[in-house]
Design a protein around this motif. Structure first.
Motif, PDB file in Angstrom:
ATOM      1  N   ASP A  30      -9.412 -30.222 -44.556  1.00  0.00           N
ATOM      2  CA  ASP A  30     -10.237 -29.610 -43.635  1.00  0.00           C
ATOM      3  C   ASP A  30     -10.483 -28.034 -44.086  1.00  0.00           C
ATOM      4  OD1 ASP A  30     -11.644 -28.413 -41.401  1.00  0.00           O
ATOM      5  OD2 ASP A  30     -10.745 -29.324 -39.756  1.00  0.00           O
ATOM      6  N   LEU A  31     -11.596 -27.620 -44.556  1.00  0.00           N
ATOM      7  CA  LEU A  31     -11.627 -26.360 -44.977  1.00  0.00           C
ATOM      8  C   LEU A  31     -11.635 -25.304 -43.949  1.00  0.00           C
ATOM      9  CD1 LEU A  31     -14.557 -26.514 -47.697  1.00  0.00           C
ATOM     10  CD2 LEU A  31     -11.999 -26.131 -47.965  1.00  0.00           C
ATOM     11  N   LYS A  32     -12.083 -25.473 -42.713  1.00  0.00           N
ATOM     12  CA  LYS A  32     -12.053 -24.703 -41.656  1.00  0.00           C
ATOM     13  C   LYS A  32     -10.763 -24.244 -41.287  1.00  0.00           C
ATOM     14  CE  LYS A  32     -16.658 -25.425 -39.730  1.00  0.00           C
ATOM     15  NZ  LYS A  32     -17.465 -26.123 -38.680  1.00  0.00           N
ATOM     16  N   ALA A  33      -9.815 -25.395 -41.053  1.00  0.00           N
ATOM     17  CA  ALA A  33      -8.318 -25.539 -40.881  1.00  0.00           C
ATOM     18  C   ALA A  33      -7.694 -24.508 -41.852  1.00  0.00           C
ATOM     19  CB  ALA A  33      -7.759 -26.673 -40.494  1.00  0.00           C
ATOM     20  N   ILE A  34      -8.042 -24.804 -43.139  1.00  0.00           N
ATOM     21  CA  ILE A  34      -7.409 -24.105 -44.232  1.00  0.00           C
ATOM     22  C   ILE A  34      -7.597 -22.692 -43.898  1.00  0.00           C
ATOM     23  CG2 ILE A  34      -7.306 -23.491 -46.678  1.00  0.00           C
ATOM     24  CD1 ILE A  34      -7.898 -26.617 -47.070  1.00  0.00           C
ATOM     25  N   PHE A  35      -8.878 -22.153 -43.789  1.00  0.00           N
ATOM     26  CA  PHE A  35      -9.430 -20.895 -43.593  1.00  0.00           C
ATOM     27  C   PHE A  35      -9.048 -20.066 -42.444  1.00  0.00           C
ATOM     28  CE2 PHE A  35     -12.491 -17.681 -42.056  1.00  0.00           C
ATOM     29  CZ  PHE A  35     -12.734 -17.038 -43.053  1.00  0.00           C
ATOM     30  N   VAL A  36      -8.730 -20.769 -41.311  1.00  0.00           N
ATOM     31  CA  VAL A  36      -7.980 -20.180 -40.155  1.00  0.00           C
ATOM     32  C   VAL A  36      -6.477 -20.034 -40.560  1.00  0.00           C
ATOM     33  CG1 VAL A  36      -7.002 -20.831 -37.786  1.00  0.00           C
ATOM     34  CG2 VAL A  36      -9.276 -21.314 -38.437  1.00  0.00           C
ATOM     35  N   ASP A  37      -5.631 -20.924 -41.421  1.00  0.00           N
ATOM     36  CA  ASP A  37      -4.527 -20.610 -41.556  1.00  0.00           C
ATOM     37  C   ASP A  37      -4.560 -19.444 -42.544  1.00  0.00           C
ATOM     38  OD1 ASP A  37      -1.497 -21.516 -41.769  1.00  0.00           O
ATOM     39  OD2 ASP A  37      -2.137 -21.949 -43.878  1.00  0.00           O
ATOM     40  N   LEU A  38      -5.197 -19.224 -43.579  1.00  0.00           N
ATOM     41  CA  LEU A  38      -5.092 -18.227 -44.670  1.00  0.00           C
ATOM     42  C   LEU A  38      -5.172 -17.174 -43.797  1.00  0.00           C
ATOM     43  CD1 LEU A  38      -6.826 -19.707 -47.387  1.00  0.00           C
ATOM     44  CD2 LEU A  38      -4.503 -19.269 -47.342  1.00  0.00           C
ATOM     45  N   GLN A  39      -6.420 -16.620 -42.570  1.00  0.00           N
ATOM     46  CA  GLN A  39      -6.496 -15.604 -41.930  1.00  0.00           C
ATOM     47  C   GLN A  39      -5.275 -15.290 -41.224  1.00  0.00           C
ATOM     48  OE1 GLN A  39     -10.213 -16.726 -39.883  1.00  0.00           O
ATOM     49  NE2 GLN A  39     -11.151 -15.077 -40.834  1.00  0.00           N
TER      50      GLN A  39
END
Length: 77
Positions: free
Chosen positions: A26-35
């Protein structure tokens, strides 16, 4: 054709796949984690965005770069 096997590259691919799988890809979840990781790191975040007006259009013509700057894209005779 010679195939080159690089163990470091293979390890990077494996780690990236495991990380993506941990978020069900899930790219959105990955992005949130990286942020979140970025915010928690305490490191300064620098934005390297281009200054508006100093780039050229796809046509090659310069954009308006303001009245106080000379257009040096044309040769003067």
């Amino acid at each position: 054709m010679i195939l080159f096997h690089d163990e470091i590259v293979q390890e990077i691919h494996r780690i990236r796949e495991e990380y993506s799988r941990s978020f069900n890809h899930d790219l959105k979840a990955i992005f949130v984690d990286l942020q979140k990781e970025q915010a928690e790191s305490g490191r300064e975040v620098v934005t390297l965005s281009r200054k508006h007006g100093l780039t050229k259009r796809w046509s090659g013509r310069p954009k308006d770069i303001g009245g106080d700057t000379r257009d040096t894209s044309r040769r003067s005779i």
